[in-house]
Design a protein around this motif. Sequence first.
Motif, mmCIF file in Angstrom:
data_model
loop_
_atom_site.group_PDB
_atom_site.id
_atom_site.type_symbol
_atom_site.label_atom_id
_atom_site.label_comp_id
_atom_site.label_asym_id
_atom_site.label_seq_id
_atom_site.Cartn_x
_atom_site.Cartn_y
_atom_site.Cartn_z
ATOM 1 N N PRO A 88 66.058 66.964 68.468
ATOM 2 C CA PRO A 88 67.142 66.582 69.376
ATOM 3 C C PRO A 88 67.403 65.089 69.433
ATOM 4 O O PRO A 88 68.471 64.669 69.876
ATOM 5 N N LEU A 89 66.450 64.262 68.981
ATOM 6 C CA LEU A 89 66.644 62.819 69.003
ATOM 7 C C LEU A 89 67.232 62.279 67.707
ATOM 8 O O LEU A 89 67.379 61.070 67.544
ATOM 9 N N LYS A 149 70.398 77.917 66.541
ATOM 10 C CA LYS A 149 69.568 78.351 67.662
ATOM 11 C C LYS A 149 68.917 77.125 68.277
ATOM 12 O O LYS A 149 68.547 76.187 67.564
ATOM 13 N N PHE A 150 68.782 77.139 69.595
ATOM 14 C CA PHE A 150 68.202 76.012 70.305
ATOM 15 C C PHE A 150 66.802 76.356 70.802
ATOM 16 O O PHE A 150 66.599 77.401 71.430
ATOM 17 N N LEU A 181 65.220 70.358 75.617
ATOM 18 C CA LEU A 181 65.641 70.822 74.301
ATOM 19 C C LEU A 181 64.723 70.161 73.281
ATOM 20 O O LEU A 181 64.652 68.934 73.212
ATOM 21 N N THR A 182 64.022 70.961 72.507
ATOM 22 C CA THR A 182 63.037 70.402 71.573
ATOM 23 C C THR A 182 63.388 70.621 70.100
ATOM 24 O O THR A 182 62.669 70.153 69.220
ATOM 25 N N GLY A 183 64.468 71.325 69.819
ATOM 26 C CA GLY A 183 64.853 71.499 68.428
ATOM 27 C C GLY A 183 66.120 72.308 68.266
ATOM 28 O O GLY A 183 66.479 73.103 69.137
ATOM 29 N N ILE A 184 66.776 72.081 67.148
ATOM 30 C CA ILE A 184 67.964 72.836 66.770
ATOM 31 C C ILE A 184 67.673 73.430 65.398
ATOM 32 O O ILE A 184 67.364 72.686 64.448
#
Length: 304
Positions: A88-89, A149-150, A181-184
């Motif tokens: 997310p960063l 997907k999140f 939110l830790t990933g896409i």
Amino acid sequence: MRKSLMKQENNQPISGTDFKNYFQPSSLKEALEIRDKYRSEVKLVAGATDIFVQYNEKLHEVENWLDISRIEDLKKIEKKEKSIFIGPLVTHLEIIKSDLINKHFSALSAAALEVGSPQIRSRGTIGGNICTSSPAGDLLPPLLAYEAKFHLSSRKKSRIVESDEFFTGPKKNILKDSELLTGIEIPISDAEVYSFWKKIGRRKALVISTLTLNLVLEFENDLIKRAGLAVGSAAPVPVRLKKIEEKMLGKKLSQLDYKKIAEEVKNRISPIDDLRGTKEYREDVAADIMVNALEKIEKERVSG
């Protein structure tokens, strides 16, 4: 920058300021612990390109800040067996420059290129675009169309949600006040994939979208195997038009009535009148862009 917003290295309150805490953890574990403790009483910040504009002169009203910008584990773009995982960063600029994303999800790169100015693209993050949850968020239609997907995590558990289930209203989503939110994660297709992205605004740069449209088509033996169609700035949330996608499946492009599909897009969105455009204008533009999207993909396939 005001003294009360200076960064601290040890996650301890800065004394003598007009707020309680400014946390800047270097690990996800620390961040989730702080998030769990303060819940809705802490304001999350990463690139800060949106929140500082949003709050402007009201920054003093925020008592607790959680700055997650130093968490290196959230800054990666990685290829897994059948997907690409984006932290997310990851900034808009990093998306634009990523060979992996350009190869598999070119519309996402194109959308990132349309975000703000070079300064904003170098600081603003994909996670910020998602969690701000504006109907006009540039990256959101591509994420919907590519079936992203999140990954959402709290101190106690994690969950994965479909991108089209995440947004609930203008600048609202299903993220709980204990979660980050830790990933896409976006699936990689083995099929022949073509995509189209278009942003309409009142000027050519530094503009909030009047309307955006993303179309992704996957082909197998000239038949449409999967379709992803999403529109932004045309409803309270970015929308994926699944009913229209379904009508394209199993067909050749030559079997589609482009104008009829465009009319369905026009009828299935629910835009509003605002300073950037009227409801009727957005509907007409959405229909025109849909025809352009299908024609462009057809041309690309023919030219091969």
